[in-house]
Design an enzyme around this catalytic site. Structure first.
Site, short mmCIF file in Angstrom:
data_model
loop_
_atom_site.label_atom_id
_atom_site.label_comp_id
_atom_site.label_asym_id
_atom_site.label_seq_id
_atom_site.Cartn_x
_atom_site.Cartn_y
_atom_site.Cartn_z
N GLY A 167 0.85 -1.20 0.00
CA GLY A 167 0.00 0.00 0.00
C GLY A 167 0.87 1.23 0.00
N GLY A 168 0.38 2.25 -0.68
CA GLY A 168 1.16 3.47 -0.91
C GLY A 168 1.67 4.13 0.36
N TYR A 208 -12.08 -1.08 11.26
CA TYR A 208 -11.31 -1.26 10.03
C TYR A 208 -12.17 -1.84 8.90
CZ TYR A 208 -7.79 -3.26 6.87
OH TYR A 208 -7.06 -3.61 5.77
N ASP A 237 -3.92 9.47 7.08
CA ASP A 237 -4.97 8.78 6.33
C ASP A 237 -6.34 8.65 6.98
OD1 ASP A 237 -5.38 8.12 3.79
OD2 ASP A 237 -4.40 6.19 3.84
N ASP A 297 -17.07 49.03 18.71
CA ASP A 297 -17.81 48.70 17.49
C ASP A 297 -19.07 47.93 17.93
OD1 ASP A 297 -18.39 47.86 14.77
OD2 ASP A 297 -17.55 45.91 15.34
N ASP A 308 -14.36 44.06 15.26
CA ASP A 308 -14.14 42.72 14.71
C ASP A 308 -13.79 42.69 13.23
OD1 ASP A 308 -16.87 43.50 14.02
OD2 ASP A 308 -16.94 41.50 13.15
P1 ADP Z 1 -2.54 1.82 -2.84
O1 ADP Z 1 -1.91 2.71 -1.87
O2 ADP Z 1 -3.95 2.16 -3.13
O3 ADP Z 1 -2.39 0.40 -2.52
P2 ADP Z 1 -0.31 2.61 -4.58
O4 ADP Z 1 -0.07 2.30 -6.02
O5 ADP Z 1 -0.19 4.02 -4.24
O6 ADP Z 1 -1.76 2.03 -4.23
O7 ADP Z 1 0.71 1.80 -3.68
C1 ADP Z 1 0.89 0.44 -3.77
C2 ADP Z 1 2.23 0.08 -3.15
O8 ADP Z 1 2.22 -1.32 -2.84
C3 ADP Z 1 3.39 0.34 -4.08
O9 ADP Z 1 4.42 0.95 -3.37
C4 ADP Z 1 3.81 -1.04 -4.56
O10 ADP Z 1 5.17 -1.18 -4.76
C5 ADP Z 1 3.35 -1.95 -3.45
N1 ADP Z 1 2.92 -3.25 -4.01
C6 ADP Z 1 1.99 -3.41 -4.94
N2 ADP Z 1 1.88 -4.71 -5.23
C7 ADP Z 1 2.73 -5.37 -4.48
C8 ADP Z 1 3.06 -6.75 -4.33
N3 ADP Z 1 2.45 -7.69 -5.00
N4 ADP Z 1 3.98 -7.05 -3.44
C9 ADP Z 1 4.59 -6.10 -2.74
N5 ADP Z 1 4.32 -4.79 -2.85
C10 ADP Z 1 3.39 -4.44 -3.70
C1 G6P Z 2 -4.12 2.69 0.71
C2 G6P Z 2 -4.46 3.51 1.93
C3 G6P Z 2 -3.58 3.09 3.12
C4 G6P Z 2 -3.68 1.61 3.33
C5 G6P Z 2 -3.35 0.86 2.04
C6 G6P Z 2 -3.49 -0.63 2.18
O1 G6P Z 2 -2.85 3.02 0.32
O2 G6P Z 2 -4.30 4.88 1.65
O3 G6P Z 2 -3.98 3.77 4.29
O4 G6P Z 2 -2.82 1.19 4.37
O5 G6P Z 2 -4.19 1.31 1.01
O6 G6P Z 2 -4.73 -0.98 2.68
P1 G6P Z 2 -4.91 -1.79 4.05
O7 G6P Z 2 -6.37 -1.77 4.29
O8 G6P Z 2 -4.36 -3.13 3.78
O9 G6P Z 2 -4.15 -1.10 5.13
#
Ligand code: ADP
Ligand code: G6P
Length: 737
Positions: free
Chosen positions: A29-30, A88, A142, A508, A689
């Site tokens: 996840g990003g 969650y 987030d 005022d 004000d």
């Molecule tokens: P989101 O945050 O919605 O998941 P993003 O594209 O912003 O989407 O981030 C995804 C992140 O997860 C990236 O940094 C990517 O390298 C990582 N990722 C995606 N797929 C995999 C995978 N199969 N294994 C490990 N890391 C992964």
């Molecule tokens: C997106 C959201 C993150 C979250 C990630 C993975 O990147 O912005 O907050 O951590 O997805 O999702 P998860 O539910 O597995 O934490």
């Protein structure tokens, strides 16, 4: 030494237990992947969830988990399965996530989940307080933790708190459907700085604050009762060097050391050298447009059948939030789609889609990025999309084509990619064709520009910029210059009031002695106020001057029986105590007939606004208008009027939700100056004000005590929060003698 406390729902490490042993993997996840590099380099601790519920952790492993997390400067917060269910799998991912991504049909509003969301947010806030030391900076991340900033603020009013939202912030029309919208906005506003990936998300947030909370928003600042919150956009970058360097090393690996996946990819390349691999990587999430992507690929094969057997979609979907029904349905849909399309087009030696449903180690991710000449990323909505950036960073020879949805935040910075609308299959199919045919030189030209930008604005730069801006918010707060009237300062003011021989108070009226009403004539002085002013004005050697923009008739009637001096219409009229009204300035009103019709057209076009006609001025009130439309029209009217009245000795005053057209050279400062000429005062006090009172603050002598009501930029020396505080202060004056 002070540190940064990072707070996010998920930690960068994910802990699992197999056969009574801990297994630690990086989180996907990003947020987690991006922020990890900042965390590694700085002096920070990261508080979050380990991925396990209390029930899942055997007692004998509890301490070990804590120790393991500590190795990465992480602190785990533990939750029960029920809490995680409501917080969650519930409110975060069945309410906020779909709503913020415009999937309103998927949103559920369950009050027990909302209660759990509040409870878990409170637990996170408490954990921050537990580790917080004076001078630390707190960075909350987030949509799972929207209430946390204010929960921390309640316990640590002076803390420096930043908040970053990693997902889109929807438009007001969508956000307003949320049952607990005020709580959510107030929760976020606990921060000093709120960051979004794009300007559009920032704009949507500010619009909701303005319309739902009706808080004043000026440019990108929200003014609260006692502080200002800054809102800005900071597009998140990646750890560019890490991806680039790993890709460079990857090209040097000898064949026998290659991963199994890489060997398979090489085999494919050798077997059909002119074939193309199209890469698709995401968490399995409905916002990512995976089903559409597969259908668009099917359409491509139908539209351009000459590519059957020559192009393959390599699809990696990472399991995500599998307890949420929409994700289970999506999994089923994707499985069926892949099966159907593979069945439809496969030949003995070729299948169109390679589908992986699992998380992969980092090296495999690099294998895929470096081996696929096209990346196809088609989210329906995506806060940023880091995969797009990572793909470009690994293309060390600058070849490769990125096809990216315009709905991803990343598309705002990646213009050189082929930008598509994810709902337009025709466009996607044609973009795939364009990518296949794109000459190498063009690929290199586009990617060089992309890489340059991604390299410069990497994740460390993103985090540093955010942190610098966060520091600035603290520096900027006192730029109001005005000092809050604390108990101690109040005592000092009261002492000089008491010791003075000749006192004068300029007060005022609207927004100072009384609050604002929808219509000006409703803001009549109440008995308590009349009584209070009477008491103050009866103090020996104390002159009270009510100085207002109001017309003389209204002021005169309301304050008829009181021994106060009145100044009306910003100084046009003066009524000395017990005397008749006198014209204080040479003014004329023959301009009104030309200006009135212009203002009237704005009243007609802007519901909720109206024209107030005074003897020598016209006032256009827009307090009841839609706040955004009101601001836009006020700006428009101000410009129109300025042109219309130029060279006529008139000016436009911008007050609190009111525009007033009146003779230039007439203002409260000048009027007060005339009063002061008559006598020597050793205690001069002025309180007001809005913008029109600034003339007063500027004109009065240095030793005057000038006070602004509300937290706004001002030339006054002090400020108080609201009208209650004003009355309280006057009450103290009345008690001194
Ligand atoms: P989101 O945050 O919605 O998941 P993003 O594209 O912003 O989407 O981030 C995804 C992140 O997860 C990236 O940094 C990517 O390298 C990582 N990722 C995606 N797929 C995999 C995978 N199969 N294994 C490990 N890391 C992964
Ligand atoms: C997106 C959201 C993150 C979250 C990630 C993975 O990147 O912005 O907050 O951590 O997805 O999702 P998860 O539910 O597995 O934490």
């Amino acid at each position: 030494m002070s540190k940064t406390i990072i707070l996010s729902n998920r930690l960068p490490l994910q802990i699992n237990i197999t056969k009574e042993k801990l297994q630690v993997t990086p989180s996907v996840g990003g947020l987690a992947t991006g922020l990890k590099s900042f965390h590694r380099e700085g002096d920070s601790i990261w508080i979050g969830w380990s991925g396990l519920t209390e029930e899942e952790i055997p007692v004998n492993l509890k301490a070990e988990i804590k120790v393991r997390a500590r190795e990465d400067a992480c602190i785990t917060v533990s939750f029960t399965a029920e809490e995680m269910d409501g917080f969650y799998y519930g409110f975060s991912n069945r309410s906020i996530w779909p709503l913020f991504h415009y999937f309103t049909e998927y949103t559920e509003w369950e009050s027990w989940q909302w209660e759990m969301y509040k409870k878990v947010n409170q637990k996170y806030a408490d954990s921050v307080i537990e580790h917080y030391e004076e001078g630390d900076k707190i960075w909350v991340h987030d949509y799972q933790l929207l209430l946390v900033p204010n929960m921390i603020r309640e316990q640590r009013p002076n803390a420096t708190i930043g908040f970053f939202n990693h997902i889109p912030f929807p438009s007001y029309e969508v956000f307003r459907t949320m049952p607990w919208r005020e709580e959510i906005l107030n929760g976020m506003l606990g921060a000093d700085l709120i960051g979004f990936h794009t300007y559009d998300y920032e704009r949507h947030f500010l619009s909701s604050v303005r319309r739902i909370l009706r808080r004043p928003v000026e440019f990108n600042e929200v003014t609260l009762a006692n502080r200002v919150v800054k809102v800005d956009s900071f597009p998140m970058g990646i750890d560019y060097e890490k991806f680039e360097q790993t890709a460079l090393k990857h090209h040097e690996i000898s064949e026998d050391q290659e991963t199994e996946l890489q060997q398979r990819l090489n085999f494919h390349r050798k077997k059909s050298p002119d074939s193309q691999l199209i890469l698709s990587i995401d968490r399995l999430d409905y916002t990512k447009g995976i089903a559409n992507r597969i259908r668009a690929f099917e359409y491509f094969l139908e539209k351009y059948p000459e590519y059957i057997g020559k192009v393959r979609l390599v699809m990696l979907a990472v399991p995500s939030r599998s307890d949420v029904p929409q994700y289970q349905l999506l999994k089923k849909e994707i499985d069926e789609l892949v099966g159907r399309i593979n069945g439809k087009f496969a030949t003995v030696s070729w299948i169109p889609i390679w589908y992986f449903f699992r998380s992969m180690p980092f090296e495999n991710l690099i294998d895929l990025y470096t081996s696929c000449n096209i990346a196809l990323l088609t989210p329906i909505r995506d806060g940023m999309n880091l995969v797009a950036k990572e793909y470009i960073a690994t293309r060390t020879n600058q070849t490769g084509v990125l096809i990216l949805s315009e709905m991803a935040g990343a598309s705002h910075e990646m213009n050189e990619a082929l930008i598509i609308n994810p709902n337009n299959f025709e466009q996607i199919a044609d973009a795939i064709l364009q990518a296949i045919k794109m000459p190498k030189e063009e690929q290199i030209r586009r990617n060089t520009l992309l890489q340059k930008r991604l390299k410069r604005y990497n994740v460390v730069r993103w985090a540093t910029d955010f942190m610098k801006a966060l520091d600035k918010t603290k520096e900027n707060q006192p730029s109001f210059k005005a000092i809050h009237i604390s108990q101690e300062i109040q005592e000092k003011i009261l002492t000089s009031f008491k010791n003075a021989k000749n006192r004068i108070l300029f007060l005022d009226y609207d927004g100072t002695l009384v609050g604002f009403e929808d219509k000006p004539n409703l803001a009549k002085p109440d008995e308590q106020l009349l009584d209070l002013i009477k008491k103050v004005s009866k103090i020996k050697n104390t002159k009270v001057v009510l100085i207002s923009g109001r017309d003389k008739e209204t002021l005169g009637t309301w304050w008829k029986a009181l021994p106060v001096e009145l100044i009306a219409e910003h100084g046009v009229w003066v009524r000395k105590t017990g005397k008749e009204w006198q014209l204080n300035e040479k003014v004329h009103n023959n301009w009104m007939k030309n200006v009135r019709p212009v203002v009237e057209t704005f009243c007609d076009r802007t519901p909720g606004t109206f024209l107030e006609e005074k003897n020598y001025s016209l006032a256009w009130h827009y307090r009841k208008a839609d706040p955004e439309l009101g601001e836009i029209r006020a700006n428009e009217l101000s410009n129109v009027l300025k042109e219309l009245i130029s060279n006529h000795g008139l000016s436009v005053l911008e007050g609190n939700k009111v525009l007033e057209i009146k003779s230039s050279g007439v203002n409260k400062g000048k009027a007060a100056g005339k009063v002061l000429l008559k006598k020597d005062y050793d205690f001069i006090f002025a309180i007001g004000d809005d913008w029109t009172d600034e003339f007063l603050f500027q004109e009065l002598p240095e030793n005057a005590i000038t006070v602004k009501v509300g937290v706004k930029k001002t030339a006054a020396s002090y400020y108080v929060e609201d009208t209650n505080k004003v009355r309280d202060l006057l009450l103290q004056f009345s008690r001194v003698h």
